[in-house]
Write an enzyme that holds these catalytic residues in place. Sequence first.
Site, short mmCIF file in Angstrom:
data_model
loop_
_atom_site.label_atom_id
_atom_site.label_comp_id
_atom_site.label_asym_id
_atom_site.label_seq_id
_atom_site.Cartn_x
_atom_site.Cartn_y
_atom_site.Cartn_z
N LYS A 1 5.61 -9.17 -0.70
CA LYS A 1 6.55 -8.60 0.05
C LYS A 1 6.76 -9.71 1.15
CE LYS A 1 6.26 -3.73 -0.09
NZ LYS A 1 6.00 -2.29 0.71
N LYS B 1 8.25 0.20 -15.47
CA LYS B 1 8.13 1.55 -14.61
C LYS B 1 9.17 1.83 -13.77
CE LYS B 1 4.54 2.65 -11.19
NZ LYS B 1 3.57 1.58 -10.18
N LYS C 1 12.07 2.80 -7.04
CA LYS C 1 13.42 2.64 -6.49
C LYS C 1 14.02 1.28 -6.29
CE LYS C 1 15.34 4.53 -2.55
NZ LYS C 1 15.44 5.35 -1.30
#
Length: 330
Positions: A115, A195, A198
């Site tokens: 991140k 996978k 979102k």
Amino acid sequence: MSRVFSGIQPTGDPHIGNYFGAMRNYVTLGEQYGKNSIYCVVDLHAITNPAASDPAALAQQTLDMAVANFAAGLDPSKVTFFLQSQVPEHQELAWIFTCITPVGELERMTQYKDKSAQFESVPAGLLMYPALMAADILLYKADTVPVGEDQTQHIELTREIARKFNHHFGQTFDEPKAVYNKDALRIPGVDGQGKMSKSKGNTIGILEPLDDIWQKLRAAPTDPARVRRTDPGNPHVCLIFDYHKLFSDLDTIQMVDRECRTAGIGCVDCKKKLLEGMTAHLTPIQQRAEELRADPDYVRDALRQGTKEARAIAGSVMEEVREKVGFLKL
Ligand code: TRP
């Protein structure tokens, strides 16, 4: 006393990956543990990405996430369900944990590495994320934490923090363990590109209108070797078959497995069968969500009540922690 805790990101509209990977597990554990299963929408974690958190959207997504979980079968009168930001003890304990956690340990977390790479200037909260997560869990002295496998490292760090706290300040916390959904088969995205997630935009929402779901299914890739209707297919390389395993009854699963291999059924019909299973599964959830949306007072009252229940535990654990840390009691 045995307790379950899990944090739920307020992403708004959960998808079938969230549903089979986590939400159903919460319901099952909720039935076993009752009020000692504690679930929390982690809005404080959500703002660790300030760029992505729009205030109006955060509030709406927080409410939507509560609605989705209640609709999917979590009964707030039977479990404990609340919002993280309503219980300030989370932040208080998180601060204490950041003071006993080496920066190096936090920098080592793969989620942090991934991140933080997206920022030019990394918000410090992103680094502290796992200390807050440890606080979430240990504030309730929870021993059982249903999570996805991507959270393993954070749970391991929570255990280390518990050990370190105990070492400095005396035995206080037992080390919690992660539990994974047994049939946590990785649920593929509807684009067939790995996978469902979102961020990849390849999801099927549990509250998504069935017409929209059908449009996505129609466009979904199947076994690439099956070019013509008459070509036999291999269900085990087909994401539609993966979804059948989640939504269809055993007879249907066996039928499509067999008929795909012999080209007895075409991909469109196979997808239509799947839509039937999805409709049967999702319609009651969607109806319940509609009812809940029409009754916002019920949802807010349930969250207020959950906050009370959570604070009763959090308050007494924090009292113990404050004393152990040496904060003067007046
Ligand atoms: N980090 C978790 C996730 O992204 C969410 C979370 C926050 C959590 N606090 C938690 C999960 C405590 C379990 C326990 O999924």
